[in-house]
Every structure is written in structure tokens, then in C-alpha cells.
Write a protein that holds these residues in place. Sequence first.
Motif, PDB file in Angstrom:
ATOM      1  N   SER A 278       0.871  -1.184   0.000  1.00  0.00           N
ATOM      2  CA  SER A 278       0.000   0.000   0.000  1.00  0.00           C
ATOM      3  C   SER A 278       0.900   1.223   0.000  1.00  0.00           C
ATOM      4  O   SER A 278       1.825   1.299   0.813  1.00  0.00           O
ATOM      5  N   PRO A 282      -2.753   2.175   4.910  1.00  0.00           N
ATOM      6  CA  PRO A 282      -3.530   0.972   4.564  1.00  0.00           C
ATOM      7  C   PRO A 282      -4.899   0.898   5.257  1.00  0.00           C
ATOM      8  O   PRO A 282      -4.995   1.139   6.462  1.00  0.00           O
ATOM      9  N   GLY A 303      -4.507  -1.219  -1.575  1.00  0.00           N
ATOM     10  CA  GLY A 303      -3.097  -1.075  -1.988  1.00  0.00           C
ATOM     11  C   GLY A 303      -2.913  -0.896  -3.485  1.00  0.00           C
ATOM     12  O   GLY A 303      -3.849  -0.525  -4.206  1.00  0.00           O
ATOM     13  N   GLY A 359      -6.812  -1.968  -5.465  1.00  0.00           N
ATOM     14  CA  GLY A 359      -6.600  -2.808  -4.293  1.00  0.00           C
ATOM     15  C   GLY A 359      -6.775  -4.280  -4.600  1.00  0.00           C
ATOM     16  O   GLY A 359      -7.090  -4.651  -5.731  1.00  0.00           O
TER      17      GLY A 359
END
Length: 370
Positions: A278, A282, A303, A359
Motif C-alpha cells: 500500500s 492501509p 493497496g 486494491g
Amino acid sequence: IIGLDEVEKKIIDEAIANYTSSLPIHRRISDEKINQYLTEAFKKYNIESEFEFGVYDHNILTKVHSEGFDDKSSALYSVAIFSNPPRHLSTNYELKVNLLSKQKLIYASVFELSLLSLAFTLIIIVTFYLSLSQWIKQRKISQIKSDFINNMTHEFKTPIATINLALDSLNNPKIKNDPSRIEAYHNMIREENRRMHAQVENVLRISKLEKRELNLEKEALHLHEVLANAINHVSLIIEQHNGRIETSFLATADTFLGNKSHFTNVLINILDNAIKYSENAPEIVIKTELLKNKIHLSIADNGIGMSKAAQKRIFEKFYREHTGDIHNVKGHGLGLAYAKRILDDHNCSIFVESEKGVGSTFIIQIPQIT
Ligand code: ADP
């Protein structure tokens, strides 16, 4: 008398020739006759071959020919017949004979040759392909090896340097008299030592898995408890990164058969990655739910995400999306390979859904027990 006889003979011969040459060829000689002559001749010269024949008149096939005679065949032997007709009747008969087995033999040998050359070409292609893929594999392995060594040295160099510095400081007379600073350096040495120990453990663990020495003892565990334990482990790093973990434990039953320490390690690896990969603070969301006797656990992060190609390979040993020094997140590419191996042993499945820049979500399905 002899002279007269000769003259008479000549006249008679010419008259016969005159008469016969005006007859159509099929009345002069039959298929059977030619067949018989040829068979006898073949026998005489010991030629063991089937044959076919045709009589040609000015290069045009006449009615006299063997059954199924192929006049387009190239392997023809020809000989002129009835070659002394009266001058005013110009015929040009030719008997063409074709040896069948010779053709077959040629075809067979050509076929054999082409089959052989095809086989050899195939062997060459396969060998070439195998050596090329072997070469590519070797190159990948050597790259992985140098990456691994780079990462390992990096990860040992920092703690060793820190321990050296701390030891030097402890020798400093100013610090020798300050118990709180001695304590601080002491803790620093212990912490760095612990980090190195963890690294060695990591490598040993994977080499143990490699040797298939996997004989995990399992007991009934509560997933929510194991999760809380793993979250506890990473809580300090999360705080350091100003991140947070959100949980929504919706599974109404969370008991499963597992090895506590290995299963916790797996979860810590996934949480560690969520933090490591990340770029911003995070934000991790952990959810559980019960679907058809299986506990579905999802760990989602905000991330850097990963490409489709990477998603397929992250569970392979030593695989890292970026190798070398392209990005500064250190790792060995072993964490998820270890996770997969342990989860396989627990009859659990793991897969990932991810989008670059958005992510990743890791989903684990765990068989629930009652
Ligand atoms: P390591 O983190 O030591 O490289 P892992 O086996 O844990 O090895 O992960 C393999 C690779 O998968 C990583 O190098 C990274 O490219 C990718 N990866 C794993 N988890 C994440 C995540 N949460 N977000 C983005 N990429 C990830």
C-alpha cells in the motif's frame, strides 16, 4: 525353283500384310494374346511383377489394353509392333507396358522416406523447443536466485549494522552510566536479533515444506479467535503506517480443523502484504460469512493492486510482480507460496481478486466443522 519360290513367298506375304493391315487392331491381336506373351516373357526373365499394357496407334490408346490400364502413368516401357506395314498404309503401333509393383515400390520408398524425414523434423522441433524452454527456465531461476540473495543480504545487513552501532554505543562511557539508554540499546539489539531469527525461520520453513515434511497436527479452532490473534500481530505496523483494520465477522459458526501457528502465519503473511503493498495509509477490511458449510474469509486492501498476469502467479514460489530493484518493497516471494501450501493441507482454497491502483482482495474458503 528356289528363286521362284522366294518371289512367290514375297508376293503371298505382301498380300497377307496388305489384308491384315487393313483390319482394325483388335481383330489382329487380342488382349489375351498379349497377356500370354508378356506373362511368358516375364517368366523367362524372372521378373516377378504385375503388369498392365496398352496398344497405341499414333500415340492414341486403342481398344487393346489390359483392364484398368492407366495411360497417364509415367513409368511406361514401350516397343513398336507391326512395324513393317505396306508403305501406303502408314500405321505406327506401339505396345506400352507398365510394371505395377515397380510403381508401388517407388511410392512405398518415397512414403517411407517422407515419413522418416517428417519424424526427424518433429524430433528436431521438439528438441529445439525443449532446450529453448529449459534455457528460459534456467535464466529465470538464476534471476530469482540473484534477487533472493540480494534481498537476504539486504535484510541481514541492516540488523547487523544496527547491532554493531548499538554495541559501539554501549561501550561509550557516557552511556555506560545511563541505565535507561543501556536498556534502550539492549532492546534494540534484541529486536534486530528477533528480526534476523524470523528471516532464518522463514527460509527454513519453506525449505521444510519443499521436502514435503508436512505433518501438521490439527485441532478445532475458532477462526475469529485466530484472526484476532493475527490482527494483534500486525497492529503495531498498522499504527506506524497510520492505517486501520475494519472487521465484520458475520459467520454464525467459525469452527474449523487447523494448525494454530501455521494458520496464524498464513493470515499474518496476507495482512503483512496488504500493508507492504500500500502506498497510502492501509485500509484493510476483513469479513467472514458462512456459505454452505464453508467459512468464507475475505481480506481486502486499498493497496497498489496487481496485474492479471501477476494474479495467476503470486502463489508460485519466489514469484514477485516486480523483481530486482524496481520497487523498494522487500520480500522473497515465499509468503503466498507458503500460505497456499498450508491452506492446501487444510483443504482450504485461496484466490485473489485485484485491480491495479484500486486494491486486492484475498478470499479463503475454509471447511467448517460442528
Ligand atoms: P513477497 O511479498 O515476499 O514478495 P509474497 O509471496 O508474499 O512474496 O507475494 C508475492 C507477490 O504478490 C508480491 O511480490 C507482490 O507482487 C504480490 N502481492 C501479494 N500481496 C499483494 C497485495 N496485497 N497487493 C498487491 N500485490 C501483492
